[in-house]
Design an enzyme around this catalytic site. Structure first.
Site, PDB file in Angstrom:
ATOM      1  N   LYS A  46      48.704  34.315  41.963  1.00 20.03           N
ATOM      2  CA  LYS A  46      48.002  35.806  41.158  1.00 20.03           C
ATOM      3  C   LYS A  46      47.184  35.808  42.728  1.00 20.03           C
ATOM      4  O   LYS A  46      46.650  36.481  43.640  1.00 20.03           O
ATOM      5  CB  LYS A  46      47.420  35.906  40.506  1.00 20.03           C
ATOM      6  CG  LYS A  46      48.516  36.995  39.196  1.00 20.03           C
ATOM      7  CD  LYS A  46      47.478  36.266  37.910  1.00 20.03           C
ATOM      8  CE  LYS A  46      49.317  36.386  36.987  1.00 20.03           C
ATOM      9  NZ  LYS A  46      48.307  36.490  35.600  1.00 20.03           N
ATOM     10  N   GLN A  62      43.667  34.670  31.997  1.00 20.20           N
ATOM     11  CA  GLN A  62      44.861  34.505  32.126  1.00 20.20           C
ATOM     12  C   GLN A  62      44.844  33.832  30.388  1.00 20.20           C
ATOM     13  O   GLN A  62      43.941  33.022  29.435  1.00 20.20           O
ATOM     14  CB  GLN A  62      44.479  33.139  32.976  1.00 20.20           C
ATOM     15  CG  GLN A  62      46.401  32.775  33.284  1.00 20.20           C
ATOM     16  CD  GLN A  62      47.125  33.300  33.405  1.00 20.20           C
ATOM     17  OE1 GLN A  62      47.109  34.186  34.480  1.00 20.20           O
ATOM     18  NE2 GLN A  62      48.710  33.180  32.810  1.00 20.20           N
ATOM     19  N   ASP A  64      44.724  44.338  33.827  1.00 16.72           N
ATOM     20  CA  ASP A  64      45.976  44.206  33.068  1.00 16.72           C
ATOM     21  C   ASP A  64      47.063  44.790  31.690  1.00 16.72           C
ATOM     22  O   ASP A  64      47.594  44.637  31.192  1.00 16.72           O
ATOM     23  CB  ASP A  64      45.956  42.583  31.815  1.00 16.72           C
ATOM     24  CG  ASP A  64      45.938  40.926  32.450  1.00 16.72           C
ATOM     25  OD1 ASP A  64      46.807  41.498  33.812  1.00 16.72           O
ATOM     26  OD2 ASP A  64      45.716  39.987  32.702  1.00 16.72           O
TER      27      ASP A  64
END
Ligand code: NAP
Length: 293
Positions: free
Chosen positions: A53, A97, A120
């Site tokens: 990412k 994460q 997200d």
């Protein structure tokens, strides 16, 4: 007949290029989109996702704040960090994460993220907006699957989509998005309580697997001509591989490719799309800030 291979990398590259172009415009106005990436612990799969990412952000001309925390980080410490990132005007998006260590309540952490920075798309406000069809961040993997279907002109209008898996990050949101009027699929959601999974799968025009079970979907479960999207990423031992393992999806690729019309490979299918949609959400967050949305 052999299925057409869906090149997720190629489609993802187009989206990343678009995000890079938009980033350049923002930078010309003195704004560099910035994503704070928070990783707790050193789970090898999480480390590799975070690295990928951050590399993609850099390639698109964006900044990242790399926050690596030890496994023992307490929930309150993590909440304090998120609070600081929420307040930080340099930070446009926050990504924590997952999975987090067991002693940290994931729901509490996700809910602590400011919805305007929730790139997200996991915050209850984002989920609510998605379900209501209001503007907001869409979760990256489900959104990536929709873009794959659109880019390949796989018909969704009136199609029967079977979603295997009902997680909050893939199955549930994707099943919901597929029923949007502009996509217009009829959706069946399968899970471990489903009786005769194979029977449901065989009725699918579009079969999407997100179960985290290697080889769950076999050729006899696929209707000839169906489009098969494999979200699964599973590590299986492989002494012949350099790392001692290889990545496989939830679909028995070799068998299913002989039956399906379209199929995504693992790796190189849905995975690159997830990253591309994240990059797109980060640039969108920065644009929204500029527009005062
Ligand atoms: P998850 O939270 O473990 O959920 C798995 C879902 O699959 C659950 O709803 C479970 O049912 C269902 N399931 C498991 N085994 C099944 C079976 N034998 N028959 C029917 N349903 C079954 O997983 P996730 O986070 O959604 O991830 C799923 C997979 O996608 C994983 O391999 C993950 O690594 C991968 N993934 C890939 C990306 C990407 O970018 N490519 C992104 C996210 C996830 P129950 O609800 O009944 O337990």
């Amino acid at each position: 007949m052999s299925a057409q291979l869906i090149d997720g990398k190629l489609i993802a590259q187009k989206i990343r290029q678009d995000a890079a172009d938009r980033t350049q415009k923002l930078r010309a106005r003195g704004i560099q989109p910035c994503l704070a990436v928070v990783l707790v612990g050193e789970d090898p799969a999480s480390v590799s996702y975070v690295t990928a990412k951050e590399r993609a952000l850099e390639e698109a001309g964006m900044a990242s704040q790399d926050i690596r925390l030890p496994q023992e980080t307490s929930e309150i410490e993590l909440l304090t960090i998120i609070d600081k990132l929420n307040q930080d005007p340099q930070v446009h998006g926050i990504l924590v994460q997952l999975p987090l260590p067991k002693h940290i309540n994931e729901d509490r952490i996700i809910t602590a993220i400011e919805p305007a920075k929730d790139v997200d798309g996991f915050h209850p406000v984002s989920v609510g907006n998605m379900v209501l069809g209001r503007p907001g961040f869409l979760p990256c993997t489900p959104h990536g699957v929709l873009v794959l279907l659109r880019e390949l002109s796989i018909p969704t209008n009136g199609a029967h989509a079977v979603m295997v898996g009902r997680s909050n990050i893939v199955g549930k949101p994707l099943a919901n998005l597929l029923t949007r009027r502009d996509i217009n699929a009829t959706v069946t959601v399968c899970h471990t309580g489903t009786r005769d999974l194979a029977d449901h799968c065989r009725r699918a025009d579009i079969l999407i697997a997100a179960a985290g079970r290697p080889g769950l979907i076999t050729a006899d479960m696929v209707r000839p001509g169906a489009a098969v999207i494999d979200v699964g990423v599973n590590r299986v031992e492989d002494p012949a591989a350099k790392k001692g393992y290889r990545l496989v999806g939830d679909v028995d690729f070799e068998g299913v490719k002989e039956v399906a019309s379209f199929i995504t490979p693992v790796p190189g299918g849905v995975g690159p799309m997830t990253i591309a949609m994240l990059i797109q959400n980060v640039v969108q967050a920065a644009e929204h800030r500029l527009q005062g949305v």
